[in-house]
Design a protein around this motif. Sequence first.
Motif, PDB file in Angstrom:
ATOM      1  N   PHE A   1     -10.842   1.252 -25.100  1.00  0.00           N
ATOM      2  CA  PHE A   1     -11.667   0.046 -25.135  1.00  0.00           C
ATOM      3  C   PHE A   1     -12.919   0.267 -24.294  1.00  0.00           C
ATOM      4  N   PHE A   2     -14.010  -0.323 -24.743  1.00  0.00           N
ATOM      5  CA  PHE A   2     -15.232  -0.404 -23.939  1.00  0.00           C
ATOM      6  C   PHE A   2     -15.704  -1.845 -23.991  1.00  0.00           C
ATOM      7  N   THR A   3     -15.956  -2.424 -22.817  1.00  0.00           N
ATOM      8  CA  THR A   3     -16.336  -3.832 -22.712  1.00  0.00           C
ATOM      9  C   THR A   3     -17.644  -3.962 -21.952  1.00  0.00           C
ATOM     10  N   ASN A   4     -18.596  -4.680 -22.530  1.00  0.00           N
ATOM     11  CA  ASN A   4     -19.876  -4.901 -21.866  1.00  0.00           C
ATOM     12  C   ASN A   4     -20.497  -6.177 -22.414  1.00  0.00           C
ATOM     13  N   SER A   5     -21.307  -6.836 -21.587  1.00  0.00           N
ATOM     14  CA  SER A   5     -21.934  -8.092 -21.997  1.00  0.00           C
ATOM     15  C   SER A   5     -23.266  -7.890 -22.698  1.00  0.00           C
ATOM     16  N   SER A   6     -23.787  -6.659 -22.682  1.00  0.00           N
ATOM     17  CA  SER A   6     -25.084  -6.383 -23.299  1.00  0.00           C
ATOM     18  C   SER A   6     -24.910  -5.843 -24.710  1.00  0.00           C
ATOM     19  N   ALA A   7     -25.475  -6.535 -25.679  1.00  0.00           N
ATOM     20  CA  ALA A   7     -25.416  -6.049 -27.061  1.00  0.00           C
ATOM     21  C   ALA A   7     -26.150  -4.716 -27.199  1.00  0.00           C
ATOM     22  N   ASP A   8     -27.203  -4.520 -26.415  1.00  0.00           N
ATOM     23  CA  ASP A   8     -27.958  -3.267 -26.483  1.00  0.00           C
ATOM     24  C   ASP A   8     -27.133  -2.095 -25.957  1.00  0.00           C
TER      25      ASP A   8
ATOM     26  N   GLU B   1     -14.474   7.016 -34.968  1.00  0.00           N
ATOM     27  CA  GLU B   1     -14.451   5.717 -35.652  1.00  0.00           C
ATOM     28  C   GLU B   1     -14.117   4.613 -34.654  1.00  0.00           C
ATOM     29  N   TRP B   2     -14.768   3.475 -34.805  1.00  0.00           N
ATOM     30  CA  TRP B   2     -14.595   2.369 -33.879  1.00  0.00           C
ATOM     31  C   TRP B   2     -14.656   1.052 -34.633  1.00  0.00           C
ATOM     32  N   LYS B   3     -14.257  -0.016 -33.964  1.00  0.00           N
ATOM     33  CA  LYS B   3     -14.396  -1.348 -34.536  1.00  0.00           C
ATOM     34  C   LYS B   3     -14.553  -2.362 -33.409  1.00  0.00           C
ATOM     35  N   SER B   4     -15.145  -3.487 -33.722  1.00  0.00           N
ATOM     36  CA  SER B   4     -15.284  -4.564 -32.739  1.00  0.00           C
ATOM     37  C   SER B   4     -13.953  -5.276 -32.586  1.00  0.00           C
ATOM     38  N   ALA B   5     -13.677  -5.745 -31.376  1.00  0.00           N
ATOM     39  CA  ALA B   5     -12.402  -6.430 -31.122  1.00  0.00           C
ATOM     40  C   ALA B   5     -12.572  -7.421 -29.988  1.00  0.00           C
ATOM     41  N   HIS B   6     -11.868  -8.543 -30.093  1.00  0.00           N
ATOM     42  CA  HIS B   6     -11.784  -9.524 -29.007  1.00  0.00           C
ATOM     43  C   HIS B   6     -13.155  -9.949 -28.487  1.00  0.00           C
ATOM     44  N   GLN B   7     -14.029 -10.377 -29.379  1.00  0.00           N
ATOM     45  CA  GLN B   7     -15.342 -10.833 -28.956  1.00  0.00           C
ATOM     46  C   GLN B   7     -15.233 -12.183 -28.240  1.00  0.00           C
ATOM     47  N   SER B   8     -16.104 -12.369 -27.264  1.00  0.00           N
ATOM     48  CA  SER B   8     -16.170 -13.656 -26.571  1.00  0.00           C
ATOM     49  C   SER B   8     -17.634 -13.961 -26.277  1.00  0.00           C
ATOM     50  N   ARG B   9     -17.869 -15.107 -25.691  1.00  0.00           N
ATOM     51  CA  ARG B   9     -19.244 -15.471 -25.383  1.00  0.00           C
ATOM     52  C   ARG B   9     -19.800 -14.692 -24.210  1.00  0.00           C
ATOM     53  N   VAL B  10     -18.950 -14.102 -23.386  1.00  0.00           N
ATOM     54  CA  VAL B  10     -19.420 -13.417 -22.174  1.00  0.00           C
ATOM     55  C   VAL B  10     -19.307 -11.898 -22.265  1.00  0.00           C
ATOM     56  N   ALA B  11     -18.560 -11.365 -23.221  1.00  0.00           N
ATOM     57  CA  ALA B  11     -18.395  -9.916 -23.302  1.00  0.00           C
ATOM     58  C   ALA B  11     -18.112  -9.472 -24.719  1.00  0.00           C
ATOM     59  N   ARG B  12     -18.473  -8.260 -25.019  1.00  0.00           N
ATOM     60  CA  ARG B  12     -18.208  -7.655 -26.311  1.00  0.00           C
ATOM     61  C   ARG B  12     -17.277  -6.472 -26.097  1.00  0.00           C
TER      62      ARG B  12
ATOM     63  N   GLY C   1     -19.305   8.653 -19.140  1.00  0.00           N
ATOM     64  CA  GLY C   1     -19.821   7.790 -18.082  1.00  0.00           C
ATOM     65  C   GLY C   1     -19.615   6.316 -18.393  1.00  0.00           C
ATOM     66  N   LEU C   2     -19.837   5.928 -19.640  1.00  0.00           N
ATOM     67  CA  LEU C   2     -19.637   4.535 -20.032  1.00  0.00           C
ATOM     68  C   LEU C   2     -18.167   4.138 -19.938  1.00  0.00           C
ATOM     69  N   ILE C   3     -17.270   5.010 -20.404  1.00  0.00           N
ATOM     70  CA  ILE C   3     -15.840   4.706 -20.332  1.00  0.00           C
ATOM     71  C   ILE C   3     -15.371   4.650 -18.880  1.00  0.00           C
ATOM     72  N   HIS C   4     -15.841   5.580 -18.056  1.00  0.00           N
ATOM     73  CA  HIS C   4     -15.427   5.595 -16.652  1.00  0.00           C
ATOM     74  C   HIS C   4     -15.907   4.369 -15.887  1.00  0.00           C
TER      75      HIS C   4
ATOM     76  N   ILE D   1     -23.847  -1.972 -25.824  1.00  0.00           N
ATOM     77  CA  ILE D   1     -22.797  -1.764 -26.834  1.00  0.00           C
ATOM     78  C   ILE D   1     -23.324  -0.894 -27.968  1.00  0.00           C
ATOM     79  N   ALA D   2     -24.546  -1.160 -28.408  1.00  0.00           N
ATOM     80  CA  ALA D   2     -25.136  -0.386 -29.504  1.00  0.00           C
ATOM     81  C   ALA D   2     -25.351   1.068 -29.093  1.00  0.00           C
ATOM     82  N   LEU D   3     -25.762   1.309 -27.854  1.00  0.00           N
ATOM     83  CA  LEU D   3     -25.933   2.679 -27.379  1.00  0.00           C
ATOM     84  C   LEU D   3     -24.593   3.415 -27.381  1.00  0.00           C
ATOM     85  N   PHE D   4     -23.538   2.703 -27.000  1.00  0.00           N
ATOM     86  CA  PHE D   4     -22.198   3.295 -26.971  1.00  0.00           C
ATOM     87  C   PHE D   4     -21.734   3.628 -28.390  1.00  0.00           C
ATOM     88  N   THR D   5     -21.847   2.680 -29.302  1.00  0.00           N
ATOM     89  CA  THR D   5     -21.362   2.925 -30.667  1.00  0.00           C
ATOM     90  C   THR D   5     -22.228   3.961 -31.392  1.00  0.00           C
TER      91      THR D   5
END
Length: 258
Positions: free
Chosen positions: A204-211, A226-237, A174-177, A213-217
């Motif tokens: 890739f999964f992109t969201n502005s909420s750190a919470d 296995e996953w890693k953070s990539a392309h962080q910005s001020r508006v999205a993770r 659901g999150l990926i879709h 993102i944590a639920l996804f990981t």
Amino acid sequence: MYDVETRQRALALVAQGRSLNSVSKQTGISRAAIRSWQARPTPRLRRLAPCARCRPAPGAPDPADSYAYVLGLYLGDGCITRPPQHRTASLRITLDDAWPGVQQEAAAALRAVFPDNAIGWARKVGCHDLKVYSKHLTCLFPQHGPGKKHERPIALEAWQQTIVTAHPWEFIRGLIHSDGSRITNWTEKMSGGQRKRYEYPRYFFTNSSADIIALFTDALDRVGVEWKSAHQSRVARNISVSRKASVALMDLHVGPKH
């Protein structure tokens, strides 16, 4: 047009074993109308199932796997609102027209979770909003609150966590879709004196909420991806899944949008 009591009376006579012809003669209602009411009873004629969370002994929504998928869609790209002109709240999930298969899968899951509610679509530029109205939306999705999701804390309640733990792949799907993608990256390397192009898939999964993102990981950790953070910005993770074995797992349980 017939009122609800008239419809109920006609259907009650049929339920007693009377033929459509005799019920039609007694009530003056056409057999075609009675037959259509049998095939497609209106929500008002059906006994609505009690809300899983409002019952004297609250339980989990059923089916749990469909709920986990819809929860992922909602957290990724959904919202709950209550316009002034409506007495009940609405859940709106925005889905890109480029993926009609995802739209169909989302609609089927929403119908499973809300079998007594009408599911509708609202056309927008390049996408559609999948919508359902229910007074129980805030019971089933307690993450609702004022403002945007990334501006407030998002945490699962214990009963939701139990569902996500039991159905992690549906939640991830659901999150990926909603807010994810599967792409093909490429690179060039020298081999035997020649430059060759190599391609490899990545999620890739992109969201502005750190919470969120944590639920996804956390869900990825639970299923061994296995996953890693990539392309962080001020508006999205952004979260990336690129290791071969993990991509293979994602392909098996999620796959490309369709």
